[in-house]
Design a protein around this motif. Structure first.
Motif, PDB file in Angstrom:
ATOM      1  N   CYS A   1       0.840  -1.200   0.000  1.00  0.00           N
ATOM      2  CA  CYS A   1       0.000   0.000   0.000  1.00  0.00           C
ATOM      3  C   CYS A   1       0.878   1.253   0.000  1.00  0.00           C
ATOM      4  O   CYS A   1       1.749   1.392   0.857  1.00  0.00           O
ATOM      5  CB  CYS A   1      -0.896  -0.014   1.244  1.00  0.00           C
ATOM      6  SG  CYS A   1      -1.673   1.560   1.611  1.00  0.00           S
TER       7      CYS A   1
ATOM      8  N   CYS B   1      -6.317  -1.582   0.711  1.00  0.00           N
ATOM      9  CA  CYS B   1      -5.369  -1.990   1.746  1.00  0.00           C
ATOM     10  C   CYS B   1      -6.124  -2.519   2.958  1.00  0.00           C
ATOM     11  O   CYS B   1      -7.030  -1.873   3.463  1.00  0.00           O
ATOM     12  CB  CYS B   1      -4.506  -0.793   2.135  1.00  0.00           C
ATOM     13  SG  CYS B   1      -3.436  -1.123   3.541  1.00  0.00           S
TER      14      CYS B   1
ATOM     15  N   CYS C   1      -4.924  -0.118   6.364  1.00  0.00           N
ATOM     16  CA  CYS C   1      -5.430   1.241   6.596  1.00  0.00           C
ATOM     17  C   CYS C   1      -6.792   1.466   5.960  1.00  0.00           C
ATOM     18  O   CYS C   1      -7.422   2.499   6.182  1.00  0.00           O
ATOM     19  CB  CYS C   1      -4.425   2.296   6.121  1.00  0.00           C
ATOM     20  SG  CYS C   1      -4.243   2.404   4.340  1.00  0.00           S
TER      21      CYS C   1
ATOM     22  N   HIS D   1       0.023   4.183   0.826  1.00  0.00           N
ATOM     23  CA  HIS D   1      -0.348   5.083   1.926  1.00  0.00           C
ATOM     24  C   HIS D   1       0.360   4.689   3.222  1.00  0.00           C
ATOM     25  O   HIS D   1       0.882   5.534   3.932  1.00  0.00           O
ATOM     26  CB  HIS D   1      -1.861   5.054   2.155  1.00  0.00           C
ATOM     27  CG  HIS D   1      -2.669   5.422   0.947  1.00  0.00           C
ATOM     28  ND1 HIS D   1      -2.654   6.692   0.411  1.00  0.00           N
ATOM     29  CD2 HIS D   1      -3.500   4.686   0.152  1.00  0.00           C
ATOM     30  CE1 HIS D   1      -3.448   6.727  -0.664  1.00  0.00           C
ATOM     31  NE2 HIS D   1      -3.967   5.515  -0.839  1.00  0.00           N
ATOM     32  N   CYS D   2       0.361   3.373   3.551  1.00  0.00           N
ATOM     33  CA  CYS D   2       0.891   2.972   4.854  1.00  0.00           C
ATOM     34  C   CYS D   2       2.020   1.941   4.744  1.00  0.00           C
ATOM     35  O   CYS D   2       2.569   1.509   5.752  1.00  0.00           O
ATOM     36  CB  CYS D   2      -0.233   2.416   5.728  1.00  0.00           C
ATOM     37  SG  CYS D   2      -0.806   0.797   5.184  1.00  0.00           S
TER      38      CYS D   2
HETATM   39 ZN    ZN Z   1      -2.510   1.041   3.683  1.00  0.00          ZN
END
Ligand code: ZN
Length: 319
Positions: A51, A73, A76, A53-54
């Motif tokens: 992912c 994901c 998150c 983002h995280c």
């Molecule tokens: Zn994530």
């Protein structure tokens, strides 16, 4: 590609994995450039499932949106697609990107590019810098005889407000003769195989030269420069052999040593930049990336431009 090189290239096919064969097949059938690049990006995500983002793994595919696979994901809960986290994320009019990549490859001005892609001039300008943002030199190593020399560009604060001096007409001349803080130095280094790197320098000093060259010089390189006094301490600090030519005394060539390769790159760069007259200094770095992406490679493809813009293909070139 000549016949022998083609035969060698065909031999490499034996080493392709099944997935790579499918990918190559798609390209050979002539699928559009952007789809090819998106396929590559999606294949990467399918393999890693990471992912953006995280950074957690284990993302799952959940349908499609705007022509892209939509990943979700599990950590998150956010969704993402192949372009998330690349400079191309959230740019609109995807169907025109391949044409825009071709325009970049052709080194076109904003005006020509905007007409070609049927977008506003401001859009073409924004796209240009977005496309160039992720372009990197990658793991280029300069080997053997490596020529290095600086060239200078007139500093320009075009487009900035609150100039302390009266604005100069674009493409004007420096007020002070010779080198001054109105001139921005650009270091260009090239080896004899044609690999070339360039960088805007804050100033010509041993430290600044060192910072750039240490990333690209092979440890067995022989650095060749003019008599500029910043190079010897730089070479010592890098532990690299160095020869300087006393050009002011008329020494242009000593045996195999000269800096004509890098000086011809300077000319190519100046010719390229002249087309985009009076560019602002803050964009100079972006124009250098463009030069490496579009001008130096002999046969650049829109697909390679798109892949570089998406950050998945460093620019490698043998001019
Ligand atoms: Zn994530």
């Amino acid at each position: 590609m000549d016949h022998l090189a083609f035969l060698a290239w065909l031999n490499e096919i034996d080493n392709l994995s099944q997935e790579q064969r499918v990918e190559a097949g798609r390209l050979l059938r002539g699928s559009p450039s952007l789809e090819g690049v998106i396929d590559l990006l999606e294949a990467n995500i399918r393999e890693t499932r990471v992912c953006p983002h995280c950074a957690a793994g284990g993302a799952i595919i959940r349908g499609r949106a705007s022509g892209l696979a939509r990943f979700c994901c599990k950590s998150c809960g956010k969704t993402f697609n192949a372009l998330t986290g690349t400079p191309l994320a959230r740019l609109r009019h995807k169907e025109r990107w391949a044409e825009f990549a071709a325009s970049l490859r052709d080194g076109e001005t904003v005006k020509v590019s905007a007409e070609r892609c049927v977008v506003a001039g401001s859009t073409a300008f924004r796209w240009r810098h977005r496309f160039l943002r992720a372009v990197t030199a990658g793991a280029i190593k300069l080997r053997g005889i490596v020529e290095a020399d600086e060239t200078f560009f007139l500093s320009s604060r075009k487009g900035e407000r609150n100039l302390e001096r009266t604005a100069r007409k674009r493409g004007g001349r420096a007020c002070k003769r010779g080198l001054s803080n109105e001139q921005v130095p650009v270091l260009v280094a090239a080896d004899r195989s044609g690999s070339t790197i360039s960088a805007v320098l804050p100033a010509v000093s041993s430290e600044h030269l060192q910072k750039v060259l240490m990333q690209f010089l092979d440890k067995d390189a022989l650095l060749v420069t003019d008599g500029c006094t910043s190079y010897p301490p730089c070479a010592v600090a890098l532990g690299i052999s160095h020869e300087s030519l006393n050009q002011t005394a008329g020494e242009r060539v000593r045996g195999e040593l000269h800096i004509q390769t890098v000086n011809s790159r300077h000319e190519q760069l100046k010719t390229f930049l002249r087309r985009h007259r009076g560019i602002a200094t803050k964009y100079l770095d972006s124009y250098l990336r463009w030069f490496h992406l579009a001008v130096l490679p002999k046969h650049q493809t829109p697909r390679a431009v798109l892949a570089a813009a998406a950050g998945i293909l460093p620019v490698t070139q043998n001019a």
